[in-house]
Design a protein around this motif. Structure first.
Motif, PDB file in Angstrom:
ATOM      1  N   VAL A 143      -4.632  -1.910   2.850  1.00 24.75           N
ATOM      2  CA  VAL A 143      -3.780  -3.099   2.979  1.00 24.75           C
ATOM      3  C   VAL A 143      -2.370  -2.787   2.479  1.00 24.75           C
ATOM      4  CG1 VAL A 143      -3.366  -5.437   2.089  1.00 24.75           C
ATOM      5  CG2 VAL A 143      -5.632  -4.803   2.938  1.00 24.75           C
ATOM      6  N   LYS A 144      -2.270  -2.127   1.333  1.00 28.97           N
ATOM      7  CA  LYS A 144      -0.949  -1.791   0.783  1.00 28.97           C
ATOM      8  C   LYS A 144      -0.187  -0.859   1.727  1.00 28.97           C
ATOM      9  CE  LYS A 144      -2.081  -2.559  -4.041  1.00 28.97           C
ATOM     10  NZ  LYS A 144      -2.124  -2.007  -5.391  1.00 28.97           N
ATOM     11  N   LEU A 145      -0.886   0.114   2.287  1.00 25.05           N
ATOM     12  CA  LEU A 145      -0.246   1.051   3.197  1.00 25.05           C
ATOM     13  C   LEU A 145       0.240   0.349   4.460  1.00 25.05           C
ATOM     14  CD1 LEU A 145      -1.168   4.663   3.839  1.00 25.05           C
ATOM     15  CD2 LEU A 145      -0.825   3.202   5.797  1.00 25.05           C
ATOM     16  N   THR A 146      -0.601  -0.466   5.071  1.00 27.00           N
ATOM     17  CA  THR A 146      -0.187  -1.130   6.313  1.00 27.00           C
ATOM     18  C   THR A 146       0.919  -2.152   6.061  1.00 27.00           C
ATOM     19  OG1 THR A 146      -2.024  -2.720   6.171  1.00 27.00           O
ATOM     20  CG2 THR A 146      -2.377  -0.769   7.524  1.00 27.00           C
ATOM     21  N   LYS A 147       0.852  -2.869   4.947  1.00 24.69           N
ATOM     22  CA  LYS A 147       1.922  -3.829   4.629  1.00 24.69           C
ATOM     23  C   LYS A 147       3.260  -3.116   4.483  1.00 24.69           C
ATOM     24  CE  LYS A 147      -0.325  -7.794   2.503  1.00 24.69           C
ATOM     25  NZ  LYS A 147      -0.437  -8.620   1.285  1.00 24.69           N
ATOM     26  N   LEU A 148       3.246  -1.976   3.797  1.00 19.01           N
ATOM     27  CA  LEU A 148       4.482  -1.213   3.636  1.00 19.01           C
ATOM     28  C   LEU A 148       4.954  -0.678   4.986  1.00 19.01           C
ATOM     29  CD1 LEU A 148       6.677   0.010   1.852  1.00 19.01           C
ATOM     30  CD2 LEU A 148       5.122   1.943   1.410  1.00 19.01           C
ATOM     31  N   ALA A 153       9.054   8.678   3.667  1.00 15.83           N
ATOM     32  CA  ALA A 153       9.257   8.882   2.226  1.00 15.83           C
ATOM     33  C   ALA A 153       8.598   7.769   1.417  1.00 15.83           C
ATOM     34  CB  ALA A 153      10.752   8.959   1.912  1.00 15.83           C
ATOM     35  N   ALA A 154       8.722   6.526   1.882  1.00 19.49           N
ATOM     36  CA  ALA A 154       8.130   5.398   1.157  1.00 19.49           C
ATOM     37  C   ALA A 154       6.604   5.461   1.169  1.00 19.49           C
ATOM     38  CB  ALA A 154       8.605   4.080   1.773  1.00 19.49           C
ATOM     39  N   LEU A 155       6.020   5.830   2.299  1.00 23.99           N
ATOM     40  CA  LEU A 155       4.560   5.923   2.383  1.00 23.99           C
ATOM     41  C   LEU A 155       4.029   7.082   1.544  1.00 23.99           C
ATOM     42  CD1 LEU A 155       4.118   5.028   6.132  1.00 23.99           C
ATOM     43  CD2 LEU A 155       3.416   3.646   4.173  1.00 23.99           C
ATOM     44  N   ILE A 156       4.728   8.208   1.574  1.00 17.76           N
ATOM     45  CA  ILE A 156       4.332   9.346   0.738  1.00 17.76           C
ATOM     46  C   ILE A 156       4.378   8.928  -0.730  1.00 17.76           C
ATOM     47  CG2 ILE A 156       5.044  11.643  -0.071  1.00 17.76           C
ATOM     48  CD1 ILE A 156       3.743  11.776   2.670  1.00 17.76           C
ATOM     49  N   ASP A 157       5.439   8.242  -1.126  1.00 14.82           N
ATOM     50  CA  ASP A 157       5.592   7.782  -2.507  1.00 14.82           C
ATOM     51  C   ASP A 157       4.450   6.848  -2.900  1.00 14.82           C
ATOM     52  OD1 ASP A 157       7.135   7.613  -5.000  1.00 14.82           O
ATOM     53  OD2 ASP A 157       7.522   5.544  -4.385  1.00 14.82           O
ATOM     54  N   LEU A 158       4.069   5.938  -2.017  1.00 14.54           N
ATOM     55  CA  LEU A 158       2.975   5.001  -2.296  1.00 14.54           C
ATOM     56  C   LEU A 158       1.676   5.763  -2.556  1.00 14.54           C
ATOM     57  CD1 LEU A 158       1.934   2.027  -2.390  1.00 14.54           C
ATOM     58  CD2 LEU A 158       1.399   2.309   0.050  1.00 14.54           C
ATOM     59  N   VAL A 159       1.370   6.732  -1.707  1.00 12.89           N
ATOM     60  CA  VAL A 159       0.140   7.524  -1.875  1.00 12.89           C
ATOM     61  C   VAL A 159       0.211   8.333  -3.169  1.00 12.89           C
ATOM     62  CG1 VAL A 159      -1.303   9.349  -0.893  1.00 12.89           C
ATOM     63  CG2 VAL A 159      -0.306   7.606   0.611  1.00 12.89           C
ATOM     64  N   GLU A 160       1.364   8.936  -3.444  1.00 17.11           N
ATOM     65  CA  GLU A 160       1.513   9.738  -4.660  1.00 17.11           C
ATOM     66  C   GLU A 160       1.427   8.882  -5.923  1.00 17.11           C
ATOM     67  OE1 GLU A 160       5.170  11.881  -3.996  1.00 17.11           O
ATOM     68  OE2 GLU A 160       4.079  13.561  -3.066  1.00 17.11           O
ATOM     69  N   ARG A 161       1.769   7.602  -5.832  1.00 18.59           N
ATOM     70  CA  ARG A 161       1.643   6.667  -6.968  1.00 18.59           C
ATOM     71  C   ARG A 161       0.232   6.098  -7.042  1.00 18.59           C
ATOM     72  NH1 ARG A 161       6.023   3.757  -4.617  1.00 18.59           N
ATOM     73  NH2 ARG A 161       4.640   1.943  -4.631  1.00 18.59           N
ATOM     74  N   ASP A 162      -0.682   6.620  -6.245  1.00 16.59           N
ATOM     75  CA  ASP A 162      -2.072   6.173  -6.199  1.00 16.59           C
ATOM     76  C   ASP A 162      -2.142   4.674  -5.869  1.00 16.59           C
ATOM     77  OD1 ASP A 162      -4.804   6.696  -6.225  1.00 16.59           O
ATOM     78  OD2 ASP A 162      -5.005   6.230  -8.353  1.00 16.59           O
ATOM     79  N   PHE A 163      -1.250   4.238  -4.970  1.00 11.69           N
ATOM     80  CA  PHE A 163      -1.218   2.863  -4.486  1.00 11.69           C
ATOM     81  C   PHE A 163      -1.006   1.865  -5.625  1.00 11.69           C
ATOM     82  CE2 PHE A 163      -3.629   5.483  -1.602  1.00 11.69           C
ATOM     83  CZ  PHE A 163      -3.075   5.195  -0.380  1.00 11.69           C
ATOM     84  N   ASP A 164      -0.368   2.324  -6.702  1.00  9.84           N
ATOM     85  CA  ASP A 164      -0.113   1.508  -7.896  1.00  9.84           C
ATOM     86  C   ASP A 164      -1.401   0.951  -8.480  1.00  9.84           C
ATOM     87  OD1 ASP A 164       2.652   1.950  -7.674  1.00  9.84           O
ATOM     88  OD2 ASP A 164       2.859   0.275  -6.280  1.00  9.84           O
ATOM     89  N   HIS A 183      -6.734   9.018  -4.361  1.00 12.79           N
ATOM     90  CA  HIS A 183      -7.374   7.778  -4.796  1.00 12.79           C
ATOM     91  C   HIS A 183      -8.883   7.990  -4.888  1.00 12.79           C
ATOM     92  CE1 HIS A 183      -8.560   3.575  -4.963  1.00 12.79           C
ATOM     93  NE2 HIS A 183      -7.313   3.329  -5.334  1.00 12.79           N
ATOM     94  N   ALA A 184      -9.476   7.502  -5.959  1.00  9.62           N
ATOM     95  CA  ALA A 184     -10.883   7.777  -6.271  1.00  9.62           C
ATOM     96  C   ALA A 184     -11.854   7.472  -5.135  1.00  9.62           C
ATOM     97  CB  ALA A 184     -11.292   7.005  -7.524  1.00  9.62           C
ATOM     98  N   VAL A 185     -11.612   6.403  -4.402  1.00  7.24           N
ATOM     99  CA  VAL A 185     -12.541   6.053  -3.314  1.00  7.24           C
ATOM    100  C   VAL A 185     -11.891   6.200  -1.943  1.00  7.24           C
ATOM    101  CG1 VAL A 185     -14.084   4.610  -4.678  1.00  7.24           C
ATOM    102  CG2 VAL A 185     -12.050   3.602  -3.680  1.00  7.24           C
ATOM    103  N   GLY A 186     -10.821   6.968  -1.892  1.00  3.28           N
ATOM    104  CA  GLY A 186     -10.175   7.202  -0.612  1.00  3.28           C
ATOM    105  C   GLY A 186      -9.359   6.011  -0.140  1.00  3.28           C
ATOM    106  N   LEU A 187      -9.174   5.947   1.161  1.00  3.20           N
ATOM    107  CA  LEU A 187      -8.346   4.897   1.754  1.00  3.20           C
ATOM    108  C   LEU A 187      -9.237   3.706   2.103  1.00  3.20           C
ATOM    109  CD1 LEU A 187      -5.374   4.542   2.350  1.00  3.20           C
ATOM    110  CD2 LEU A 187      -5.739   5.513   4.596  1.00  3.20           C
ATOM    111  N   HIS A 188      -9.703   2.996   1.055  1.00  3.73           N
ATOM    112  CA  HIS A 188     -10.560   1.829   1.259  1.00  3.73           C
ATOM    113  C   HIS A 188      -9.703   0.579   1.406  1.00  3.73           C
ATOM    114  CE1 HIS A 188     -10.240   0.052  -2.826  1.00  3.73           C
ATOM    115  NE2 HIS A 188      -9.972   1.300  -3.155  1.00  3.73           N
ATOM    116  N   ALA A 189     -10.285  -0.584   1.212  1.00  4.51           N
ATOM    117  CA  ALA A 189      -9.615  -1.854   1.526  1.00  4.51           C
ATOM    118  C   ALA A 189      -8.248  -2.045   0.862  1.00  4.51           C
ATOM    119  CB  ALA A 189     -10.530  -3.023   1.193  1.00  4.51           C
ATOM    120  N   ARG A 190      -8.192  -2.029  -0.463  1.00 11.03           N
ATOM    121  CA  ARG A 190      -6.910  -2.311  -1.137  1.00 11.03           C
ATOM    122  C   ARG A 190      -5.823  -1.311  -0.766  1.00 11.03           C
ATOM    123  NH1 ARG A 190     -10.105  -3.213  -5.977  1.00 11.03           N
ATOM    124  NH2 ARG A 190      -9.327  -1.179  -6.603  1.00 11.03           N
ATOM    125  N   PRO A 191      -6.077  -0.010  -0.856  1.00  9.80           N
ATOM    126  CA  PRO A 191      -5.027   0.934  -0.462  1.00  9.80           C
ATOM    127  C   PRO A 191      -4.639   0.805   1.011  1.00  9.80           C
ATOM    128  CG  PRO A 191      -6.665   2.039  -1.799  1.00  9.80           C
ATOM    129  CD  PRO A 191      -7.213   0.685  -1.486  1.00  9.80           C
TER     130      PRO A 191
END
Length: 101
Positions: A24-29, A81-92, A14-22
């Motif tokens: 939130v998406k990671l912790t929600k998942l 697997a789900a978290l890896i997929d989320l990161v690989e999808r660039d957090f959508d 992700h261009a700016v790393g694990l900032h706010a939006r990513p």
């Protein structure tokens, strides 16, 4: 049957790393799973609770970091697997920053 333990590593692109939006998406998942899920910046840790938005954002993980994910519990394999997929999808968010102008 005993709890499952699993881990994996994924490159954070992700261009700016694990900032706010990513974050939130990671912790929600992560919170959708019963397993204990932790993130680390190295295979040896230190490890942080992937279900804690404060801890995930506080890690300030930059782009290009190998993010280590481990989980313990009945749904550990599925969780990792789900978290890896989320990161690989660039957090959508592919193109989200560019589209904003």
């Amino acid at each position: 049957m005993s709890d499952r333990h699993t881990s994996a590593t994924v490159l954070l692109t992700h261009a700016v790393g694990l900032h706010a939006r990513p974050s939130v998406k990671l912790t929600k998942l992560a919170k959708t799973f019963r397993s204990t899920i932790e993130l680390g910046l190295s295979p040896d840790g230190p490890w942080i609770d992937a279900k804690s938005i404060v801890k995930v954002m506080g890690a300030k993980v930059p782009q290009g970091t190998n993010l280590h994910i481990r989980a313990a519990g009945g749904d550990a394999d599925t969780a990792v697997a789900a978290l890896i997929d989320l990161v690989e999808r660039d957090f959508d968010e592919a193109g989200a920053d560019a589209a904003g102008g």
